[in-house]
Motif scaffolding. Structure first.
Motif, PDB file in Angstrom:
ATOM      1  N   SER A  55       0.817  -1.217   0.000  1.00 53.99           N
ATOM      2  CA  SER A  55       0.000   0.000   0.000  1.00 53.99           C
ATOM      3  C   SER A  55       0.850   1.266   0.000  1.00 53.99           C
ATOM      4  N   HIS A  56       2.122   1.144   0.317  1.00 53.94           N
ATOM      5  CA  HIS A  56       3.032   2.290   0.307  1.00 53.94           C
ATOM      6  C   HIS A  56       3.850   2.364  -0.987  1.00 53.94           C
ATOM      7  N   HIS A  57       3.405   1.704  -2.059  1.00 52.59           N
ATOM      8  CA  HIS A  57       4.219   1.673  -3.276  1.00 52.59           C
ATOM      9  C   HIS A  57       4.464   3.071  -3.842  1.00 52.59           C
ATOM     10  N   ALA A  58       3.500   3.972  -3.740  1.00 52.85           N
ATOM     11  CA  ALA A  58       3.713   5.341  -4.235  1.00 52.85           C
ATOM     12  C   ALA A  58       4.749   6.070  -3.373  1.00 52.85           C
ATOM     13  N   ASN A  59       4.698   5.835  -2.065  1.00 53.81           N
ATOM     14  CA  ASN A  59       5.679   6.447  -1.177  1.00 53.81           C
ATOM     15  C   ASN A  59       7.078   5.909  -1.449  1.00 53.81           C
ATOM     16  N   ILE A  60       7.166   4.615  -1.726  1.00 53.24           N
ATOM     17  CA  ILE A  60       8.471   4.012  -2.029  1.00 53.24           C
ATOM     18  C   ILE A  60       9.044   4.639  -3.294  1.00 53.24           C
ATOM     19  N   ARG A  61       8.200   4.832  -4.290  1.00 53.94           N
ATOM     20  CA  ARG A  61       8.648   5.461  -5.541  1.00 53.94           C
ATOM     21  C   ARG A  61       9.160   6.882  -5.259  1.00 53.94           C
ATOM     22  N   ARG A  62       8.418   7.637  -4.444  1.00 58.97           N
ATOM     23  CA  ARG A  62       8.857   9.008  -4.119  1.00 58.97           C
ATOM     24  C   ARG A  62      10.138   9.004  -3.283  1.00 58.97           C
ATOM     25  N   LEU A  63      10.281   8.030  -2.387  1.00 58.25           N
ATOM     26  CA  LEU A  63      11.525   7.927  -1.611  1.00 58.25           C
ATOM     27  C   LEU A  63      12.711   7.659  -2.535  1.00 58.25           C
ATOM     28  N   LEU A  64      12.531   6.757  -3.487  1.00 54.65           N
ATOM     29  CA  LEU A  64      13.620   6.412  -4.405  1.00 54.65           C
ATOM     30  C   LEU A  64      13.985   7.562  -5.336  1.00 54.65           C
ATOM     31  N   THR A  65      13.000   8.384  -5.692  1.00 55.33           N
ATOM     32  CA  THR A  65      13.285   9.524  -6.566  1.00 55.33           C
ATOM     33  C   THR A  65      13.649  10.776  -5.784  1.00 55.33           C
ATOM     34  N   GLY A  66      13.546  10.709  -4.464  1.00 55.26           N
ATOM     35  CA  GLY A  66      13.964  11.834  -3.629  1.00 55.26           C
ATOM     36  C   GLY A  66      12.957  12.955  -3.512  1.00 55.26           C
ATOM     37  N   VAL A  67      11.676  12.694  -3.778  1.00 61.27           N
ATOM     38  CA  VAL A  67      10.674  13.756  -3.690  1.00 61.27           C
ATOM     39  C   VAL A  67       9.660  13.533  -2.573  1.00 61.27           C
ATOM     40  N   GLU A  68       9.838  12.529  -1.750  1.00 64.57           N
ATOM     41  CA  GLU A  68       8.941  12.301  -0.614  1.00 64.57           C
ATOM     42  C   GLU A  68       9.156  13.417   0.411  1.00 64.57           C
ATOM     43  N   PRO A  69       8.069  14.062   0.864  1.00 62.09           N
ATOM     44  CA  PRO A  69       8.234  15.144   1.840  1.00 62.09           C
ATOM     45  C   PRO A  69       8.668  14.605   3.203  1.00 62.09           C
ATOM     46  N   LYS A  70       9.524  15.361   3.870  1.00 65.10           N
ATOM     47  CA  LYS A  70       9.992  14.992   5.203  1.00 65.10           C
ATOM     48  C   LYS A  70       9.147  15.683   6.260  1.00 65.10           C
ATOM     49  N   LEU A  71       9.096  15.073   7.417  1.00 69.46           N
ATOM     50  CA  LEU A  71       8.459  15.696   8.558  1.00 69.46           C
ATOM     51  C   LEU A  71       9.392  16.771   9.082  1.00 69.46           C
ATOM     52  N   ARG A  72       8.854  17.964   9.249  1.00 73.30           N
ATOM     53  CA  ARG A  72       9.688  19.050   9.762  1.00 73.30           C
ATOM     54  C   ARG A  72       9.852  18.917  11.256  1.00 73.30           C
ATOM     55  N   LYS A  73      10.764  19.661  11.816  1.00 72.67           N
ATOM     56  CA  LYS A  73      11.013  19.594  13.254  1.00 72.67           C
ATOM     57  C   LYS A  73       9.860  20.176  14.057  1.00 72.67           C
ATOM     58  N   GLU A  74       9.093  21.111  13.471  1.00 72.44           N
ATOM     59  CA  GLU A  74       7.921  21.623  14.143  1.00 72.44           C
ATOM     60  C   GLU A  74       6.852  20.532  14.118  1.00 72.44           C
ATOM     61  N   ALA A  75       6.055  20.453  15.153  1.00 65.92           N
ATOM     62  CA  ALA A  75       5.075  19.379  15.271  1.00 65.92           C
ATOM     63  C   ALA A  75       4.014  19.451  14.180  1.00 65.92           C
ATOM     64  N   ASN A  76       3.757  18.294  13.563  1.00 64.09           N
ATOM     65  CA  ASN A  76       2.668  18.099  12.609  1.00 64.09           C
ATOM     66  C   ASN A  76       2.715  18.996  11.376  1.00 64.09           C
ATOM     67  N   VAL A  77       3.866  19.395  10.926  1.00 63.68           N
ATOM     68  CA  VAL A  77       3.967  20.221   9.723  1.00 63.68           C
ATOM     69  C   VAL A  77       4.833  19.478   8.720  1.00 63.68           C
ATOM     70  N   ILE A  78       4.342  19.325   7.517  1.00 59.95           N
ATOM     71  CA  ILE A  78       5.087  18.629   6.465  1.00 59.95           C
ATOM     72  C   ILE A  78       5.866  19.658   5.656  1.00 59.95           C
ATOM     73  N   LYS A  79       7.154  19.362   5.458  1.00 58.54           N
ATOM     74  CA  LYS A  79       7.993  20.236   4.648  1.00 58.54           C
ATOM     75  C   LYS A  79       7.588  20.072   3.190  1.00 58.54           C
ATOM     76  N   LYS A  80       7.281  21.162   2.542  1.00 59.27           N
ATOM     77  CA  LYS A  80       6.844  21.118   1.150  1.00 59.27           C
ATOM     78  C   LYS A  80       8.052  21.058   0.228  1.00 59.27           C
ATOM     79  N   ASN A  81       8.061  20.059  -0.613  1.00 55.32           N
ATOM     80  CA  ASN A  81       9.102  19.885  -1.608  1.00 55.32           C
ATOM     81  C   ASN A  81       8.536  20.377  -2.929  1.00 55.32           C
ATOM     82  N   LYS A  82       9.195  21.309  -3.585  1.00 55.06           N
ATOM     83  CA  LYS A  82       8.670  21.911  -4.807  1.00 55.06           C
ATOM     84  C   LYS A  82       8.474  20.901  -5.925  1.00 55.06           C
ATOM     85  N   SER A  83       9.251  19.822  -5.939  1.00 54.49           N
ATOM     86  CA  SER A  83       9.107  18.835  -6.998  1.00 54.49           C
ATOM     87  C   SER A  83       8.145  17.699  -6.612  1.00 54.49           C
ATOM     88  N   TYR A  84       7.505  17.806  -5.459  1.00 53.00           N
ATOM     89  CA  TYR A  84       6.578  16.769  -4.987  1.00 53.00           C
ATOM     90  C   TYR A  84       5.271  16.834  -5.759  1.00 53.00           C
TER      91      TYR A  84
END
Length: 86
Positions: A55-84
């Motif tokens: 069920s995470h196949h899309a996330n795996i693809r984004r991880l491999l291509t380097g466009v999966e957004p990371k969790l920011r250090k602030e609570a519950n905020v996703i870092k926006k990646n421009k190429s995401y």
């Protein structure tokens, strides 16, 4: 349960990818069960782990291509990646 939660938190802390933490935690849970629990219990755990990874196949693809957004250090905020692109 506690093993999976601690593994999930460790991967999240080290890499800041929620999807990666979930995938690794599911796989590690299966191997933990395989080592410590009877085989009949391992079969459903394997099926659940495989379903989670599938069920995470899309996330795996984004991880491999380097466009999966990371969790920011602030609570519950996703870092926006421009190429995401979901």
């Amino acid at each position: 349960g506690v093993f999976a939660l601690l593994g999930w938190l460790l991967v999240l802390f080290l890499f800041r990818y929620i999807s990666l933490a979930s995938i690794i935690s599911a796989i590690a849970s299966f191997f933990y069960a395989l080592y410590y629990l009877p085989f009949t219990v391992c079969v459903p755990i394997f099926l659940m782990s495989a379903l989670l990874v599938f069920s995470h196949h899309a996330n795996i693809r984004r991880l491999l291509t380097g466009v999966e957004p990371k969790l920011r250090k602030e609570a519950n905020v996703i870092k926006k990646n421009k190429s995401y692109k979901p």
